[in-house]
Every structure is written in C-alpha cells, then in structure tokens.
Design a protein around this motif. Structure first.
Motif, PDB file in Angstrom:
ATOM      1  N   PHE A  64       0.822  -1.206   0.000  1.00  0.00           N
ATOM      2  CA  PHE A  64       0.000   0.000   0.000  1.00  0.00           C
ATOM      3  C   PHE A  64       0.860   1.262   0.000  1.00  0.00           C
ATOM      4  O   PHE A  64       0.672   2.160  -0.825  1.00  0.00           O
ATOM      5  CB  PHE A  64      -0.918  -0.021   1.219  1.00  0.00           C
ATOM      6  CG  PHE A  64      -1.810   1.176   1.340  1.00  0.00           C
ATOM      7  CD1 PHE A  64      -3.014   1.235   0.663  1.00  0.00           C
ATOM      8  CD2 PHE A  64      -1.448   2.245   2.138  1.00  0.00           C
ATOM      9  CE1 PHE A  64      -3.841   2.335   0.771  1.00  0.00           C
ATOM     10  CE2 PHE A  64      -2.257   3.344   2.251  1.00  0.00           C
ATOM     11  CZ  PHE A  64      -3.465   3.398   1.574  1.00  0.00           C
ATOM     12  N   VAL A  65       1.819   1.365   0.942  1.00  0.00           N
ATOM     13  CA  VAL A  65       2.603   2.598   1.050  1.00  0.00           C
ATOM     14  C   VAL A  65       3.613   2.730  -0.079  1.00  0.00           C
ATOM     15  O   VAL A  65       3.949   3.851  -0.485  1.00  0.00           O
ATOM     16  CB  VAL A  65       3.297   2.694   2.429  1.00  0.00           C
ATOM     17  CG1 VAL A  65       2.275   2.705   3.543  1.00  0.00           C
ATOM     18  CG2 VAL A  65       4.329   1.581   2.622  1.00  0.00           C
ATOM     19  N   ASP A  66       4.123   1.615  -0.601  1.00  0.00           N
ATOM     20  CA  ASP A  66       5.107   1.688  -1.684  1.00  0.00           C
ATOM     21  C   ASP A  66       4.513   2.332  -2.925  1.00  0.00           C
ATOM     22  O   ASP A  66       5.219   3.006  -3.686  1.00  0.00           O
ATOM     23  CB  ASP A  66       5.638   0.298  -2.028  1.00  0.00           C
ATOM     24  CG  ASP A  66       6.620  -0.222  -0.988  1.00  0.00           C
ATOM     25  OD1 ASP A  66       7.031   0.575  -0.124  1.00  0.00           O
ATOM     26  OD2 ASP A  66       6.949  -1.421  -1.035  1.00  0.00           O
ATOM     27  N   VAL A  67       3.221   2.133  -3.147  1.00  0.00           N
ATOM     28  CA  VAL A  67       2.565   2.708  -4.315  1.00  0.00           C
ATOM     29  C   VAL A  67       1.813   3.995  -3.957  1.00  0.00           C
ATOM     30  O   VAL A  67       1.843   4.974  -4.688  1.00  0.00           O
ATOM     31  CB  VAL A  67       1.585   1.696  -4.958  1.00  0.00           C
ATOM     32  CG1 VAL A  67       0.751   2.346  -6.042  1.00  0.00           C
ATOM     33  CG2 VAL A  67       2.367   0.515  -5.529  1.00  0.00           C
ATOM     34  N   GLY A  68       1.127   4.000  -2.813  1.00  0.00           N
ATOM     35  CA  GLY A  68       0.303   5.149  -2.448  1.00  0.00           C
ATOM     36  C   GLY A  68       1.084   6.325  -1.911  1.00  0.00           C
ATOM     37  O   GLY A  68       0.654   7.465  -2.067  1.00  0.00           O
ATOM     38  N   ALA A  69       2.218   6.086  -1.280  1.00  0.00           N
ATOM     39  CA  ALA A  69       3.014   7.173  -0.700  1.00  0.00           C
ATOM     40  C   ALA A  69       4.493   6.830  -0.768  1.00  0.00           C
ATOM     41  O   ALA A  69       5.178   6.764   0.256  1.00  0.00           O
ATOM     42  CB  ALA A  69       2.586   7.433   0.740  1.00  0.00           C
ATOM     43  N   PRO A  70       5.019   6.604  -1.972  1.00  0.00           N
ATOM     44  CA  PRO A  70       6.431   6.194  -2.097  1.00  0.00           C
ATOM     45  C   PRO A  70       7.365   7.266  -1.547  1.00  0.00           C
ATOM     46  O   PRO A  70       7.249   8.442  -1.874  1.00  0.00           O
ATOM     47  CB  PRO A  70       6.601   6.009  -3.611  1.00  0.00           C
ATOM     48  CG  PRO A  70       5.527   6.852  -4.230  1.00  0.00           C
ATOM     49  CD  PRO A  70       4.379   6.788  -3.277  1.00  0.00           C
ATOM     50  N   GLN A  90       7.401   8.519   1.279  1.00  0.00           N
ATOM     51  CA  GLN A  90       6.802   9.348   2.320  1.00  0.00           C
ATOM     52  C   GLN A  90       6.302   8.539   3.510  1.00  0.00           C
ATOM     53  O   GLN A  90       6.216   9.049   4.619  1.00  0.00           O
ATOM     54  CB  GLN A  90       5.656  10.163   1.729  1.00  0.00           C
ATOM     55  CG  GLN A  90       6.132  11.143   0.653  1.00  0.00           C
ATOM     56  CD  GLN A  90       4.984  11.893   0.028  1.00  0.00           C
ATOM     57  OE1 GLN A  90       4.172  12.469   0.734  1.00  0.00           O
ATOM     58  NE2 GLN A  90       4.907  11.877  -1.290  1.00  0.00           N
ATOM     59  N   LEU A  91       5.961   7.286   3.274  1.00  0.00           N
ATOM     60  CA  LEU A  91       5.531   6.404   4.341  1.00  0.00           C
ATOM     61  C   LEU A  91       6.304   5.098   4.258  1.00  0.00           C
ATOM     62  O   LEU A  91       6.631   4.633   3.161  1.00  0.00           O
ATOM     63  CB  LEU A  91       4.025   6.109   4.248  1.00  0.00           C
ATOM     64  CG  LEU A  91       3.042   7.239   4.543  1.00  0.00           C
ATOM     65  CD1 LEU A  91       1.608   6.763   4.300  1.00  0.00           C
ATOM     66  CD2 LEU A  91       3.200   7.725   5.983  1.00  0.00           C
ATOM     67  N   SER A  92       6.584   4.504   5.402  1.00  0.00           N
ATOM     68  CA  SER A  92       7.196   3.177   5.447  1.00  0.00           C
ATOM     69  C   SER A  92       6.488   2.367   6.525  1.00  0.00           C
ATOM     70  O   SER A  92       5.957   2.922   7.495  1.00  0.00           O
ATOM     71  CB  SER A  92       8.695   3.267   5.742  1.00  0.00           C
ATOM     72  OG  SER A  92       8.916   3.862   7.021  1.00  0.00           O
ATOM     73  N   ALA A  93       6.459   1.057   6.338  1.00  0.00           N
ATOM     74  CA  ALA A  93       5.767   0.171   7.273  1.00  0.00           C
ATOM     75  C   ALA A  93       6.774  -0.730   7.974  1.00  0.00           C
ATOM     76  O   ALA A  93       7.730  -1.203   7.360  1.00  0.00           O
ATOM     77  CB  ALA A  93       4.732  -0.667   6.524  1.00  0.00           C
ATOM     78  N   ARG A  94       6.532  -0.986   9.256  1.00  0.00           N
ATOM     79  CA  ARG A  94       7.406  -1.886  10.017  1.00  0.00           C
ATOM     80  C   ARG A  94       6.577  -2.635  11.053  1.00  0.00           C
ATOM     81  O   ARG A  94       5.519  -2.158  11.494  1.00  0.00           O
ATOM     82  CB  ARG A  94       8.514  -1.106  10.721  1.00  0.00           C
ATOM     83  CG  ARG A  94       8.042  -0.294  11.907  1.00  0.00           C
ATOM     84  CD  ARG A  94       9.196   0.420  12.606  1.00  0.00           C
ATOM     85  NE  ARG A  94       8.788   1.002  13.889  1.00  0.00           N
ATOM     86  CZ  ARG A  94       8.201   2.167  14.030  1.00  0.00           C
ATOM     87  NH1 ARG A  94       7.948   2.916  12.956  1.00  0.00           N
ATOM     88  NH2 ARG A  94       7.873   2.609  15.234  1.00  0.00           N
ATOM     89  N   LEU A  95       7.049  -3.821  11.425  1.00  0.00           N
ATOM     90  CA  LEU A  95       6.412  -4.576  12.490  1.00  0.00           C
ATOM     91  C   LEU A  95       6.801  -3.975  13.840  1.00  0.00           C
ATOM     92  O   LEU A  95       7.985  -3.758  14.117  1.00  0.00           O
ATOM     93  CB  LEU A  95       6.842  -6.044  12.446  1.00  0.00           C
ATOM     94  CG  LEU A  95       6.090  -6.960  11.473  1.00  0.00           C
ATOM     95  CD1 LEU A  95       6.702  -8.348  11.505  1.00  0.00           C
ATOM     96  CD2 LEU A  95       4.604  -7.026  11.797  1.00  0.00           C
TER      97      LEU A  95
END
Length: 265
Positions: free
Chosen positions: A237-243, A245-250
């Motif tokens: 989701f974030v790689d395409v929707g907010a490249p 600008q957002l990153s995801a982590r556990l």
C-alpha cells in the motif's frame, strides 16, 4: 467505513428489529422461490397491507429484491398484470464495530493457495506476494500523482483520496482538494483509505499508529500469519500510495495492529 455507508448498513440491519418485518424477511428467504405479498401475508399471519408496507421497506433497505412474473398458465392479452414477487437480495449487508475485513483475509488466502498450487511457491510466500499486490491495487486511490488517460507526457492528474471500498468496486471518488504535490495531503489521503480498511489510523509525532486490526479474531491463534499478512499488505500500500513518504514496520503492541507506519521527512 464512511459515515453514510455505516448509516446505510446499520439502517438495513436495524429494520429487522421489528418482529413483523423480521418474520416476513425470514419467510421470504425460507421459500424455494420468490413469493407474492399474498403468500407472505398468509405465511406470517398479517394483513395484506401490513405485509406490503414491510416488504417494500425491506426492498428499500436492500435486504430484499423484487421481480414481476405472471402465474403459470396465464399469458397473452387478458392475462392481467404480472405479480410482484419478493426474494432475498444478492447483496450482503453486515455491520461490524470496529470494522473487520475477514472477507479480505479470506480472499487473500484463497488467492495465495491457488497461486501456490499452480506454481509450487510456498504458501506463505504466495500469501505475502498476493497481499502486497492487493495493497498496491488499493493504493491507487491515494496515488500522489495520477496521469489521466490521454494526457500529455509529464502531466499529472488529481490525487485520489477515495475509499478502499471504492477502489475495490472500481469507482473513482476523487477528492479535488488533495494536492498531489503536498506530502501532508498524501498522508491524509492514506489515512482516509486505511480508515475505510478498518485500521483506525492515528497520526502523531511522525508516525501513524493503527489502533485496530481488521483481522482481529485471527490474531490470537495465528499471530505470525496475520502479522505477516498485515505487513505485506501495508508495504504494498505505502510503496505505491506514498512512495518515499511512508514506510511500514512490524512493531507489535497490545490493543492495536502489529504494524506501524512512519512518516518520512
């Protein structure tokens, strides 16, 4: 889930609180074929006009559908008007608070199993691939710059900030107030889409905490599986929707989703 969508679904389910309406609904769905008002009124034991009123309310709420058909053996001139018949609606109506998306989890798992069976890929790897791809598809609603069909090269369209439900259904609910050049707008649009997905995002101190997991009931017995699914879905989701600008982590914690999103400067 948008407020108007929640209101519509809750209203549909709320109609069944009335005992007469609930009995009529049950009678209709228990029959092997669509039924007329007369059949329903007799079957439930209410007056014809009462049955008509409640059946039509159920149709308005999307719980029943209608069709018109002449009785067998009656056709041609003089056969009279077709009879209005009622049957259960094909659409599903459900309300979950907090919002849960077990339908999405089931869809992703089924697709992953199909992919693993066809390609020999390990099921868990296939699940992560499928979830990342689905996240990327949903992120089309929050892409920070969309080039319209037929637009000149290098031009940008309007950033999309519609609901995840709209993305799934193929609608394009664009928000004209979202500026594709503004990082804050992209983050706001991403939060709106994540809200529709059931994550209940909270933006504070450069991070988006996801206060709810849309797959909550699965977490207790399948923690690793669900957390991996969440991470893959949100990374896509974030790689395409907010490249960039957002990153995801556990980052597991009690009472919220195991994934946290960081807002990059």
């Amino acid at each position: 889930m948008h407020a108007d969508d929640l209101e519509r679904r809750a209203a549909g389910v709320g109609l069944l609180a009335d005992p007469v309406r609930r009995d009529l609904y049950r009678y209709v769905v228990d029959q092997p074929a669509p039924v007329s008002r007369e059949q329903a009124s007799v079957g439930v034991g209410v007056a014809h006009h009462v049955a008509k009123f409640h059946l039509d309310r159920l149709v308005e709420a999307g719980l029943l559908e209608t069709e018109f058909r002449r009785p067998p053996g009656r056709s041609g001139p003089g056969a009279g008007r077709p009879t209005k018949l009622y049957r259960r609606a094909a659409a599903e109506v459900a309300v979950s608070l907090p919002l849960r998306r077990y339908d999405l989890a089931g869809s992703l798992m089924a697709e992953a199993i199909d992919s693993a069976a066809a390609t020999g890929t390990p099921v868990l790897t296939a699940l992560h691939d499928v979830a990342a791809a689905r996240g990327a598809e949903l992120a089309a609603m929050v892409a920070n710059a969309v080039v319209p069909d037929g637009a000149p090269d290098g031009s940008t369209g309007t950033a999309l900030a519609g609901s995840v439900d709209a993305a799934v259904e193929g609608r394009s609910d664009a928000d004209p107030d979202v500026d594709p050049e503004e990082p804050d707008s992209v983050v706001t649009a991403a939060c709106a889409a994540l809200t529709d997905l059931g994550y209940e995002p909270l933006l504070a101190d450069g991070e988006i905490t996801l206060r709810s997991c849309p797959f909550h009931a699965l977490v207790a017995e399948h923690t690793s599986l669900v957390c991996g699914l969440n991470l893959a879905l949100l990374e896509g989701f974030v790689d395409v929707g907010a490249p960039g600008q957002l990153s995801a982590r556990l980052d597991p914690a009690e009472g919220r989703c195991c994934v946290v999103l960081s807002v990059r400067s």
